[in-house]
Design an enzyme around this catalytic site. Structure first.
Site, PDB file in Angstrom:
ATOM      1  N   GLY A   8       0.827  -1.304   0.067  1.00 10.77           N
ATOM      2  CA  GLY A   8      -0.003   0.012   0.052  1.00 10.77           C
ATOM      3  C   GLY A   8       0.805   1.431  -0.012  1.00 10.77           C
ATOM      4  O   GLY A   8       0.648   2.167  -0.719  1.00 10.77           O
ATOM      5  N   THR A   9       1.878   1.300   0.853  1.00 10.88           N
ATOM      6  CA  THR A   9       2.780   2.498   0.987  1.00 10.88           C
ATOM      7  C   THR A   9       3.329   2.909  -0.465  1.00 10.88           C
ATOM      8  O   THR A   9       3.226   3.937  -0.880  1.00 10.88           O
ATOM      9  CB  THR A   9       3.751   2.222   1.985  1.00 10.88           C
ATOM     10  OG1 THR A   9       3.030   2.184   3.446  1.00 10.88           O
ATOM     11  CG2 THR A   9       4.718   3.421   2.157  1.00 10.88           C
ATOM     12  N   ASN A  24      -8.838   3.051   7.827  1.00 12.96           N
ATOM     13  CA  ASN A  24      -8.172   1.898   8.558  1.00 12.96           C
ATOM     14  C   ASN A  24      -8.607   2.134  10.098  1.00 12.96           C
ATOM     15  O   ASN A  24      -8.495   1.073  10.850  1.00 12.96           O
ATOM     16  CB  ASN A  24      -6.926   1.894   8.551  1.00 12.96           C
ATOM     17  CG  ASN A  24      -6.107   3.217   8.616  1.00 12.96           C
ATOM     18  OD1 ASN A  24      -6.592   4.455   7.915  1.00 12.96           O
ATOM     19  ND2 ASN A  24      -5.224   3.158   9.564  1.00 12.96           N
ATOM     20  N   SER A  46      -3.252  -3.215  -0.996  1.00 15.75           N
ATOM     21  CA  SER A  46      -2.211  -3.740  -0.439  1.00 15.75           C
ATOM     22  C   SER A  46      -2.520  -5.360   0.011  1.00 15.75           C
ATOM     23  O   SER A  46      -3.666  -5.440   0.709  1.00 15.75           O
ATOM     24  CB  SER A  46      -1.854  -3.125   0.861  1.00 15.75           C
ATOM     25  OG  SER A  46      -0.991  -3.802   1.620  1.00 15.75           O
ATOM     26  N   ALA A  47      -1.773  -6.459  -0.349  1.00 17.55           N
ATOM     27  CA  ALA A  47      -2.461  -7.792  -0.551  1.00 17.55           C
ATOM     28  C   ALA A  47      -2.519  -8.535   1.110  1.00 17.55           C
ATOM     29  O   ALA A  47      -3.018  -9.196   1.293  1.00 17.55           O
ATOM     30  CB  ALA A  47      -1.818  -8.661  -1.255  1.00 17.55           C
ATOM     31  N   HIS A  48      -1.530  -7.727   1.794  1.00 11.59           N
ATOM     32  CA  HIS A  48      -1.348  -8.676   3.207  1.00 11.59           C
ATOM     33  C   HIS A  48      -2.485  -8.280   4.138  1.00 11.59           C
ATOM     34  O   HIS A  48      -2.989  -8.880   5.064  1.00 11.59           O
ATOM     35  CB  HIS A  48      -0.193  -8.104   3.913  1.00 11.59           C
ATOM     36  CG  HIS A  48      -0.006  -6.957   4.546  1.00 11.59           C
ATOM     37  ND1 HIS A  48      -0.555  -6.445   5.709  1.00 11.59           N
ATOM     38  CD2 HIS A  48       0.466  -5.660   3.991  1.00 11.59           C
ATOM     39  CE1 HIS A  48      -0.276  -5.111   6.104  1.00 11.59           C
ATOM     40  NE2 HIS A  48       0.244  -4.770   4.973  1.00 11.59           N
ATOM     41  N   THR A 108      13.073  -6.008  -9.687  1.00 10.52           N
ATOM     42  CA  THR A 108      12.552  -7.439 -10.016  1.00 10.52           C
ATOM     43  C   THR A 108      11.227  -7.590  -9.475  1.00 10.52           C
ATOM     44  O   THR A 108      10.733  -7.518  -8.304  1.00 10.52           O
ATOM     45  CB  THR A 108      13.724  -8.444  -9.267  1.00 10.52           C
ATOM     46  OG1 THR A 108      14.910  -7.773  -9.992  1.00 10.52           O
ATOM     47  CG2 THR A 108      13.299  -9.721  -9.780  1.00 10.52           C
ATOM     48  N   CYS A 153       0.199   1.586  12.490  1.00  4.99           N
ATOM     49  CA  CYS A 153       1.298   2.327  11.998  1.00  4.99           C
ATOM     50  C   CYS A 153       1.876   3.475  12.785  1.00  4.99           C
ATOM     51  O   CYS A 153       2.951   3.891  12.703  1.00  4.99           O
ATOM     52  CB  CYS A 153       1.008   2.838  10.562  1.00  4.99           C
ATOM     53  SG  CYS A 153       0.638   1.442   9.469  1.00  4.99           S
TER      54      CYS A 153
END
Ligand code: PLP
Length: 385
Positions: free
Chosen positions: A71-72, A151, A199-201, A237, A322
């Site tokens: 996300g960041t 959030n 953000s996938a986590h 990568t 955070c």
């Protein structure tokens, strides 16, 4: 006694299917996706597969998704990538309820002489579409970057009420939808935002993988230097195993049913209001994510309460993970007009699709008990109690 995890807005526990997909990709698709040989092609196929899953989930096209580290990075890419391409306009419109990474990137533009307009939050935790539109003068505004679901409070602002008009004005809109994916429908065929962060986590994939949707035609230029990965839009990568995990997690998250969680949250909030004198549900007047409950427990220091709940087997958060560790009240709660002493007594309880009613029923009496214990030891009780 098994622990109960109620901090899904910080991160979701990895789905076993995603863990397996990551492990398999690390064994079999470990090549560099840019390489022009069989190993490279296999890694590239994993990344392309993930892009397609995101496209199908959101009714968009695979080519419109850039894979990122989370996300960041997606938010930095959206704001800086678009800002750089929109000169000479140098106004950025955000809200006061953005995630700290958005606030930070806005501040860095401000340091470069940009004008940043911060639209306030109402007492329900949402930003006002009218105020956003008022701030978005097309002659001056490079872009608007707004949090869709908060959030900390779960409050969902009305992104639909600004997206079409900003598109008509040709002011690109970026939505921070990090808390939305897997929790509310994200259909980008009906919501004409220019860019959307993921953000996938947050939905069961590993940390370190995410994505940014950039609608075709959006003014956007590469903001970080590196190789020509991601069609020259992002250097570095490609994280093939992360992408494989994200694809599996997204497929599962897209089909999740939140009705039991919604019922459990309702029971929890009724129990909190009945059992804890003076307790209040934050953002209860807004549409909210189905999994989030943010509660003010006046007179109970939330850091102390969090520790005591942790010792008894329950993981919750006070404000945003955070910003945990910083003794300042949450900027989101302050922007909603919540006084500092109440912000310091606020707990965030966030559930996941497999949170059981029984977990919540075990949690409630412990919360009531521990709140009373923390209040009785407080040297600085809430002045209003
Ligand atoms: N935006 C929101 C609304 C979030 O909740 C978070 C993480 O908590 C982020 C952005 C940052 O995402 P990441 O942890 O993937 O960098």
């Amino acid at each position: 006694m098994e622990r109960v995890y109620l901090d899904w807005n910080a991160t979701a526990p990895p789905l076993p299917e995603a863990v397996e997909a990551v492990a398999r990709a690390m064994r079999e698709e470990w090549g560099n996706a840019s390489s022009l040989h069989e190993e490279g092609r296999r890694a590239s196929a994993a990344a392309e597969g993930a892009r397609q899953v995101l496209a199908d989930w959101t009714c968009t096209r695979a080519i419109e998704w850039i894979l990122t580290s989370g996300g960041t990075e997606s938010i930095h890419a959206a704001v800086l990538g678009c800002a750089r391409a929109r000169g000479p306009r140098r106004r950025l419109v955000i809200s006061a309820g953005e995630h700290s990474c958005s606030l930070g990137v806005a501040r860095s533009l401000e340091d470069e002489g940009w004008e940043v307009v911060r639209v306030g939050l109402g007492s329900d935790g949402t930003w006002d579409p009218e105020e956003v539109l008022e701030a978005c003068d097309p002659a001056k505004t490079a872009l608007a970057s707004l949090i869709w679901a908060n959030n900390e409070t779960g409050a969902i602002s009305d992104a639909g009420a600004v997206a079409a008009e900003l598109r008509r004005r040709r002011v690109p809109l970026h939505l921070d939808a990090v808390q939305c994916f897997g929790r509310i429908p994200v259909d980008l065929s009906g919501l004409p935002a220019a860019m959307v962060s993921l953000s996938a986590h947050k939905f069961g994939a590993p940390k370190g993988i995410g994505a940014l949707f950039v609608r075709q035609g959006t003014p956007w230029s590469r903001w970080m230097q590196g190789g020509n990965q991601e069609r020259s839009r992002r250097g570095g990568t490609v994280n093939g195993p992360g992408a494989a995990g994200m694809a599996v997690a997204a497929t599962i998250a897209g089909a999740q049913d939140w009705s039991e969680v919604l019922r459990s949250r309702g029971e929890l909030e009724i129990g909190i209001l009945a059992g804890i004198p003076g307790a209040r549900i934050v953002a209860s007047g807004a549409a909210r994510l189905p999994n989030t409950s943010c509660v003010v427990l006046p007179g109970a220091d939330s850091a102390t309460l969090l520790d005591r709940l942790d010792a008894r087997g329950f993981a919750v958060a006070s404000g945003s993970a955070c910003t945990t560790g910083i003794a300042e009240p949450s900027h989101v709660l302050v922007a909603m007009g919540i006084p500092a002493h109440e912000a310091h007594a606020t707990l965030r309880i966030s559930m996941g699709p497999n949170t059981k009613g029984g977990d919540v029923r075990r949690f409630l009496p412990v919360l009531v008990q521990e709140t009373a214990a923390v209040r009785s030891r407080s040297t600085n009780p809430d002045p209003t109690l």
